[in-house]
Design an enzyme around this catalytic site. Structure first.
Site, PDB file in Angstrom:
ATOM      1  N   PRO A 242      44.865  60.098 105.053  1.00 45.03           N
ATOM      2  CA  PRO A 242      44.939  59.919 103.607  1.00 45.03           C
ATOM      3  C   PRO A 242      43.549  59.779 103.008  1.00 45.03           C
ATOM      4  O   PRO A 242      42.610  59.399 103.684  1.00 45.03           O
ATOM      5  CB  PRO A 242      45.728  58.633 103.454  1.00 45.03           C
ATOM      6  N   CYS A 243      43.479  60.096 101.771  1.00 45.38           N
ATOM      7  CA  CYS A 243      42.169  60.245 101.153  1.00 45.38           C
ATOM      8  C   CYS A 243      42.198  59.687  99.741  1.00 45.38           C
ATOM      9  O   CYS A 243      41.681  60.310  98.834  1.00 45.38           O
ATOM     10  CB  CYS A 243      41.846  61.723 101.115  1.00 45.38           C
ATOM     11  N   GLN A 244      42.828  58.515  99.582  1.00 47.41           N
ATOM     12  CA  GLN A 244      42.936  57.968  98.225  1.00 47.41           C
ATOM     13  C   GLN A 244      41.573  57.750  97.601  1.00 47.41           C
ATOM     14  O   GLN A 244      41.410  57.757  96.419  1.00 47.41           O
ATOM     15  CB  GLN A 244      43.677  56.636  98.206  1.00 47.41           C
TER      16      GLN A 244
END
Ligand code: SAH
Length: 774
Positions: free
Chosen positions: A398-400
């Site tokens: 994930p790459c929030q």
């Protein structure tokens, strides 16, 4: 001072060559920019040697070469003199790690490791500074500079600008001791060993060897599901054995659709710790105590079975709780005390599975036999991967911290941002398990944010771990979906394997790409200007969803019948059964439609949506009291009384006027049948995106979004409606993963050529495989 030696007088004579000229030896990292102005060098003659500052240089020698701002490394391919009596040499460049696309993210690489390239150009002889000892080492070696013979530099891989590729050195080219002038760039030569595999066929055989896969950050499984489908089309039985995700609903969805995957609901960080502990336990109990070789275990199967032997094991005496058996293992914080550690799930004597509890290993010191039994059984059943026994790792960390949709992002040190740390964890797991192949997916911002440092880091980690690697930007729409959706994919392959290619588009979609200019060569597409191949027509919204029954904003059924037969090729395909699509064991026809329910709009929004006309392009601008200026900016019509909703709030909400400085047409926008959506996101917010159904007063349902992501109708989702949208929106579009899976399967069989891109078989998007087992 330099002298020319060993003149080759007659072999070439005077010739005119069109050459790239980089005065001062500027390396060719930006070569394409200069091709326009290449001067023509008129060559008088060639030489085989040159003496420079008292040192004799031969053809094939490597040298340190003066550049504009720094020194470069290259191999001398030719010495020649021009008609103007200027002395030149032709050089084939090596790249230092930081001269490649990895840039400063390669700072932790061995300073002696450089990369071969086929890029050459001509430079004045005066740019040569000194001789260098550069050796080629076998890529099979586990390299560190102390284990190889003394040299100034070594190389084991080629670097190409196309798709930022690092790969094994070209075959059939000794690359060393090259003593004759080479007048053309040596191309890597790898014969095409097979034509593409036909599709829509019945394969009456068991598949080629099974490849095992671990899906990390698996979500609801879009990526691994598609990869397995595609690999099967290439004749490879790719099987997801293990999947992990921190989200329990995503894990539930995985369970709904995949009965044979060991699904672990935990964080990737804990998973890595678990793997390390598991290896230690296996060494202790399997090798040391049973003297079994530490070879690959057999098949994974469910834990209940793994622990079944343990159940008949102990007798109860007295009232004390007695451990009947151990049924599962994990790493974490059992009692929420903040103390992390290895834990076993304990089945208590006299109690059922619902009373199982997680207990730290420290508290089970009296249960050594049970632990041993669990480990031996678990090892046999392959309940967790061990280093070397996973063939493929796929995942979308994930790459929030970088998503373009996220305003709170850490610009200065993106890798230290907790929300981006999963990139590091993903690579740490790869480093630990050393799979044959790696596929990592991410959003475009990984190449944009902080000058692409996160993407460079990912590539750098792979190359540092001795993986061949390449990076491609893929648009989902190009594989038969009514959605553009750009994503970045990183392939990795051990040196013993072939590096997978990227699959060329199958559908004719005009995609608006805006990659950073440095990554323009990473776009997976046909060359602009080249003769375009016969592509299939783009798929539009209507093709994908027109057959679905009408539902209202208030629909709450999770399952319903289809009201009519499929109308398009897409609809026929997306309704096909599991058995048709991926040779899963299920044969029953799925006549039930699942998850066709929308996120329920609140009363105010519902009233607004009912006022939006059912026609192409309709949006909040069609509501009463909105004026559109010549500059395309909207404002409230103050000459009219503001129309209010029963709640007292205005029919046209204030944010619609301010969104994107009043220029947006997206608030409350209807989609239309002949349109392609930009990207399915994780929440259908009608305030900021075009997500309204063309002819029904609601947002697209979960099923409609799932179809736009290419999930077959038999793929179900679990959790609240909001969580289901999230799983669907987070996923890698299944047809993209399927195309990549085909590329992976072909590479694993070495059925590829040297090109970075591969052409998919005809009709690949809607191809299904039926398998009759033998
Ligand atoms: N590849 C998936 C989608 C992945 S989305 C597909 O194709 O369907 C990213 C996933 O990472 C989410 O499901 C989220 O729950 C999970 N996740 C976020 N942080 C995590 C962590 N620390 N450990 C494990 N999973 C995590």
């Amino acid at each position: 001072m330099y002298l020319k030696l060993g003149r080759i007088a007659s072999s070439l004579g005077t010739r005119f060559l069109r050459k790239r000229l980089f005065r001062n030896g500027a390396a060719a990292t930006n070569s394409s920019a200069r091709e326009e102005n290449e001067p023509t060098l008129e060559v008088k003659c060639h030489y085989t040697q040159a003496e420079i500052n008292g040192c004799i240089f031969h053809l094939g020698d490597c040298a340190l070469i003066r550049g504009e701002n720094q020194k470069h490394i290259g191999r001398i391919i030719e010495f020649f003199e021009t008609m103007d009596r200027e002395d030149y040499f032709r050089v084939q460049w090596f790249y230092k790690p930081e001269d490649t696309v990895m840039k400063e993210e390669a700072s932790f690489h061995d300073k002696k490791r450089i990369f071969y390239s086929s890029i050459m150009n001509d430079n004045l002889l005066a740019c040569i500074i000194s001789k260098l000892n550069v050796i080629q080492v076998s890529h099979q070696l586990n390299m560190n500079s102390s284990s190889i013979e003394p040299s100034d530099f070594y190389y084991d891989m080629e670097y190409c600008l196309e798709y930022s590729t690092f790969r094994n050195l070209p075959r059939g080219d000794s690359l060393e001791g090259c003593k004759l002038p080479s007048l053309s760039c040596p191309e890597s030569i790898l014969p095409l060993t097979s034509s593409p595999v036909a599709v829509n066929r019945t394969i009456c055989k068991t598949y080629n060897p099974e490849l095992t896969m671990l899906d990390i950050y698996a979500g609801c499984g879009g990526m691994s599901t598609g990869l397995c489908m595609g690999a099967k089309h290439s004749g490879i039985n790719l099987v997801t054995r293990w999947a992990i995700d921190a989200d329990s609903s995503a894990c539930e969805s995985l369970r709904l659709n995949h009965s044979n995957i060991r699904i672990m609901n935990e964080t990737a960080d804990d998973f890595l710790e678990l793997l390390k502990h598991w290896e230690r336990l296996c060494k202790k109990y399997v090798i040391e105590e049973t003297h079994q070789p530490f070879s690959s275990p057999q098949k994974v199967s469910d834990l209940a079975e793994a622990s079944s032997d343990a159940q008949s094991n102990s007798d109860t005496e007295g009232d004390e709780l007695e451990v009947l058996g151990l049924v599962d293992i994990r790493y974490g914080d059992a009692d929420g005390s903040g103390k992390e550690g290895l834990q076993f799930k304990v089945r208590w004597k006299g109690f059922g599975p619902s009373e199982d509890t997680w207990e730290p290993i420290d508290g089970l010191s009296n249960c050594q036999d049970l632990i041993q039994e669990f480990v031996i059984n678990g090892f046999k059943k392959n309940i967790l991967p061990l280093p070397g026994n996973v063939d493929v790792i796929c995942g979308g960390p994930p790459c929030q911290g970088i998503s373009g949709y996220n305003r709170f992002r850490s610009v200065d040190a993106p890798l230290t941002d907790e929300r981006n740390r999963q990139l590091v964890v993903f690579m740490d797991i790869v480093e630990y398990l050393k799979p044959k192949f790696v596929l990592m997916e991410n959003v475009m911002d990984i190449l944009r944010f902080d000058k692409g440092s996160l993407g460079r880091y990912a590539l750098s980690r792979l190359v540092h771990m001795n993986y061949q690697a390449r990076v491609g930007i893929i648009a989902a729409g190009s594989y038969g979906l009514p959605q553009f959706r750009l994503r970045v994919f990183f392939w990795g392959a051990l040196p013993s394997e072939e590096l997978p290619q990227f699959p060329l588009p199958t559908h004719d979609v005009v995609v608006r790409y805006y990659p950073p200019s440095e990554f323009e060569r990473n776009i997976v597409a046909y060359d602009e200007g080249a003769q375009p191949p016969e592509l299939e027509d783009a798929v539009f919204l209507g093709d994908a969803i027109s057959d679905l029954p009408a539902v209202t904003n208030y629909e709450s059924l999770d399952a319903m019948p289809y009201s009519r037969p499929p109308e398009t090729e897409f609809q026929k395909y997306i309704r096909s059964t599991k058995y048709d699509m991926c040779n899963s064991a299920s044969t029953e026809e799925e006549a039930v439609l699942y998850d066709h329910r929308p996120h329920q709009l609140f009363e105010d929004d519902y009233i607004r949506v009912c006022q939006i006309p059912q026609r192409k392009g309709a949006n909040f601008r069609d509501l009463p009291g909105v004026i559109v200026g010549d500059d395309n900016v909207v404002r409230r019509d103050l000459t009219q009384e503001t129309v209010l909703l029963p709640s007292g709030r205005p029919m046209v909400p204030e944010y619609a006027f301010t969104f994107e400085q009043g220029k947006s047409k997206r608030p409350f926008a209807r989609l239309w049948w002949d349109e392609t959506m930009p990207t399915i996101v994780t929440y259908p917010n009608c305030h900021s995106q075009a997500v309204l159904h063309p002819e029904q007063d609601r947002v697209l349902s979960v099923r409609e979004c799932a179809r736009l992501q290419g999930f077959p109708d038999n793929y179900r989702f679990s959790g609240t409606v909001k969580k289901r949208y999230r799983q669907v929106g987070n996923a890698v579009a299944v047809p993209v993963a399927k195309a990549l899976g085909y590329a992976l399967g072909m590479a694993s069989q070495r059925l590829i050529d040297k090109e970075p891109l591969l052409t998919l078989p005809p009709k690949f998007a809607y191809s299904t495989i039926s398998v009759c087992d033998v």
